[in-house]
Design a protein around this motif. Structure first.
Motif, PDB file in Angstrom:
ATOM      1  N   GLN A  50       0.864  -1.181   0.000  1.00 10.35           N
ATOM      2  CA  GLN A  50       0.000   0.000   0.000  1.00 10.35           C
ATOM      3  C   GLN A  50       0.898   1.227   0.000  1.00 10.35           C
ATOM      4  O   GLN A  50       2.014   1.194   0.525  1.00 10.35           O
ATOM      5  N   SER A  80       3.998   0.440  -4.727  1.00  2.00           N
ATOM      6  CA  SER A  80       3.396  -0.511  -5.664  1.00  2.00           C
ATOM      7  C   SER A  80       4.442  -0.966  -6.676  1.00  2.00           C
ATOM      8  O   SER A  80       5.480  -0.326  -6.834  1.00  2.00           O
ATOM      9  N   VAL A 189      -6.059   7.256  -2.821  1.00  2.00           N
ATOM     10  CA  VAL A 189      -5.518   5.902  -2.685  1.00  2.00           C
ATOM     11  C   VAL A 189      -5.272   5.306  -4.073  1.00  2.00           C
ATOM     12  O   VAL A 189      -6.119   5.400  -4.960  1.00  2.00           O
ATOM     13  N   ASP A 191      -4.493   1.538  -5.189  1.00  2.00           N
ATOM     14  CA  ASP A 191      -4.420   0.235  -4.524  1.00  2.00           C
ATOM     15  C   ASP A 191      -4.299  -0.926  -5.503  1.00  2.00           C
ATOM     16  O   ASP A 191      -4.258  -0.736  -6.718  1.00  2.00           O
ATOM     17  N   ASP A 210      -5.304   6.628   2.471  1.00  2.00           N
ATOM     18  CA  ASP A 210      -4.065   5.958   2.858  1.00  2.00           C
ATOM     19  C   ASP A 210      -3.736   6.250   4.317  1.00  2.00           C
ATOM     20  O   ASP A 210      -4.190   7.241   4.883  1.00  2.00           O
ATOM     21  N   LYS A 503      -4.224  -1.615   7.283  1.00  2.00           N
ATOM     22  CA  LYS A 503      -4.174  -1.946   5.853  1.00  2.00           C
ATOM     23  C   LYS A 503      -5.548  -1.687   5.230  1.00  2.00           C
ATOM     24  O   LYS A 503      -6.374  -1.002   5.822  1.00  2.00           O
ATOM     25  N   HIS A 504      -5.754  -2.228   4.038  1.00  2.00           N
ATOM     26  CA  HIS A 504      -7.000  -1.976   3.317  1.00  2.00           C
ATOM     27  C   HIS A 504      -7.736  -3.272   3.000  1.00  2.00           C
ATOM     28  O   HIS A 504      -7.644  -3.788   1.884  1.00  2.00           O
TER      29      HIS A 504
END
Ligand SMILES: [Zn+2]
Length: 625
Positions: A50, A80, A189, A191, A210, A503-504
């Protein structure tokens, strides 16, 4: 031992393949799982990443002047594996611009020129910016050179905005009280399952951010107090010694310390007597910052133990109009929320050093802050404050994408709201409020939109948005709790929270974590609650005498796998209740037979879902002829 490990590994592979086959997974989500950023055991995948930002923000607010000036430096880190040629900036306050897309209408007092960027530099090079063009809540900006994986980019932005006269989630509370949220340009964000988050903010669906590190400087005139997300770094610099001392004392005090009372405020000598003071706050690994300022709000504070293992306390503060009777209870109510939620449900210690309740009009959560309206009903004010404080865990601790999956945060806040409410006002009253507020309207609304599957992306909902975010998912969490029992449910919930805090997570991470954490394949249950058009309507079709008691034929018209009580009244006038968990629906979700063991003769039988209100109660009762 080696062999049994292999057998175990094969078994879990079979289990997780079964899960993969069972639950519908959209193609973009499948792609994330295939890339290994998410894993079928419910944990972040081995390739999970992330992105991250470091924000240094300074704003100046000089009420009653409504123009707010800001300057910020952002270091944005690309973790990323992708090369980013552009950045998507979120300019949420453009929701105030005339002509911007929004769900509802806007009054004149809500409208402002929105975010006006004065200058933007990328890695030190000035970038052209057209404020007329950058009129929406998203603005893509091209980078002079692509941002490579594991590299960072520096943005320097100056901007200004007018605080709106009418306040929603942010805005002017009165001419010398401002509440500022979403006030700085931020990188949206990017992602692993969706790329850039370019969903427009329409003033309905909420946010997705984020985890960043922040330093926030807020410059205000003397005699203005400031409350914000984060830890105040310079209390001794901005407050007169007596008031700085009161604040410090509150950090170890159970009883409420009145840091600034109406009388104190009248003396106009609480802050340092420079023409302006700059208050500095820091917060790391957090999804947002919010700020309230006022020259006439009372300031109360105390603290509560939120981690019984370490004895760690969290500060509970409140900022409000002296006339608001409910807010005089806010700090003690908040202390109860912080410690109860930490120790019971979700049963994870409050993750922040502080919580501030600020009187406004939003009834809204922000990291370490809530903005709630005044009500004349102290109990109801506490109910709302409990809900907003409960949001700390979802969406903030857990990094929920509220704009797409609001049931992953509102559903939990609604669930915790009933659980903590039960501790405050008792089961009967708390459930009455929950039914009246969260279930009743939905279950009696026949609209197609109300019965859309919970998994429907929140961003695509209009009708059904509310009930798909709050009541329906909350009922699914209660149904699962009923089926697993409190201990196993908490074990599974904590597995999910351990897997994904900071986190996501997306819904499939929740489903997989709960199955892994409970050691059961719960896909039939999630399929039923999240992927169906279900509602609640049980039909007690038949009661027949059977060996050792009675056999009940129950048809599930609505389809949801709900728990319910079978209440039997006997000919001798006594009553017995037989509880059925949602497990009764595991193999047939349309029709079941429930066997009741009794030697007595039944006079009547009622099936009662409690908070799982039935759309049609006329078919829930049987009477002996
Ligand atoms: Zn909420």
């Amino acid at each position: 031992m080696f062999k049994s490990i292999i057998v175990g590994a094969v078994c879990s592979l079979v289990l997780f393949q079964a899960q993969a086959q069972n639950l519908y997974m959209p193609r973009d989500i499948q792609h994330a799982f295939n890339k290994g950023t998410r894993a079928m055991d419910g944990k972040p995948g081995k390739n999970y990443w992330q992105n991250h930002g470091r924000y240094n923000i300074s704003i100046t607010a000089l009420p009653p002047e409504r123009n707010i000036k800001g300057v910020e430096q952002i270091f944005y880190f690309n973790n990323s594996p992708d090369t980013l040629k552009r950045l998507n900036m979120k300019l949420i306050l453009n929701i105030h611009r005339p002509g911007v897309a929004r769900f509802g209408s806007a009054s004149d007092d809500y409208l402002t020129p929105g975010v006006q960027v004065d200058s933007i530099f990328i890695n030190g090079t000035k970038k052209p910016w057209n404020n007329k063009q950058a009129a929406n809540t998203n603005q893509m900006i091209g980078l002079p050179k692509p941002l490579m994986p594991h590299d960072s980019v520096k943005l320097d932005i100056t901007w200004h905005f007018e605080i709106s006269k009418e306040s929603g989630r942010e805005g002017m509370i009165d001419s010398t009280t401002y509440y500022m949220a979403y006030f700085y340009p931020r990188v949206s964000v990017y992602d692993d399952y969706n790329g850039w988050d370019t969903l427009p903010f329409l003033d309905a669906q909420e946010f997705y951010n984020d985890f960043n590190d922040y330093t926030l400087n807020v410059t205000v005139p003397k005699n203005y107090l400031v409350w914000a997300t984060g830890t105040l770094q310079n209390a001794n610099q901005v407050l007169q010694p007596e008031y700085a001392e009161r604040l410090k004392k509150s950090f170890t005090s159970d009883s409420t310390i009145h840091i600034a009372t109406k009388e104190d405020l009248a003396k106009k000598n609480i802050t340092t007597q420079n023409s302006t003071n700059t208050w500095t706050w820091t917060a790391n690994n957090i999804s947002d910052m919010a700020v309230g300022v006022s020259d006439h709000y009372d300031w109360d504070a105390a603290s509560a133990i939120v981690d019984t293992k370490t004895g760690r306390r969290a500060s509970m503060q409140a900022a409000f109009l002296d006339a608001a009777a409910d807010f005089h209870h806010s700090v003690q109510a908040g202390r109860h929320s912080l410690s109860w939620l930490s120790q019971n449900w979700p049963g994870v210690p409050y993750p922040f050093p502080k919580m501030t309740a600020f009187q406004g009009f939003a009834d809204m959560e922000y990291p370490m802050m809530v903005n709630d309206s005044h009500t004349d009903d102290i109990g109801f004010s506490q109910f709302v404050q409990d809900h907003e404080i409960a949001h700390t865990w979802f969406p903030f601790y857990m990094g929920i994408n509220e704009s797409r999956y609001s049931f992953m945060d509102e559903g939990w806040a609604t669930t915790f709201e009933l659980l903590i409410g039960t501790s405050e006002v008792g089961k009967e009253k708390a459930e009455q409020l929950y039914k009246g507020f969260r279930v009743n309207q939905w279950i009696h609304d026949r609209s197609t939109a109300e019965d859309l599957p919970i998994i429907t992306p929140t961003s695509e909902l209009r009708g059904g948005f509310g009930n798909n975010s709050y009541g329906k998912p909350s009922l699914s969490y209660f149904a699962l709790k009923d089926m697993l029992g409190d201990d196993l449910f908490k074990k599974a919930l904590h597995t999910y929270m351990d897997n994904w805090n900071g986190k996501h997570p997306i819904p499939w991470d929740y489903f997989n974590s709960m199955s892994s954490g409970s050691g059961r394949n719960l896909n039939w249950f999630f399929n039923n609650w999240f992927f169906s058009n279900g509602y609640i309507d049980l039909n007690l079709q038949k009661v027949t005498k059977a060996t050792g008691g009675y056999m009940l034929a129950i048809q599930n018209i609505g389809g949801f796998a709900v728990p319910f009580d079978v209440k039997i009244t006997y000919t001798d006038g006594t009553t017995t209740t037989f509880h059925q968990t949602p497990a009764v629906w595991e193999h047939n979700q349309k029709q079941i037979a429930v066997n009741i063991k009794t030697t007595k003769t039944a006079a009547s039988v009622v099936i009662d879902g409690g908070i799982f209100m039935d759309a049609d109660e006329s078919n829930n009762k049987w009477t002996a002829k």
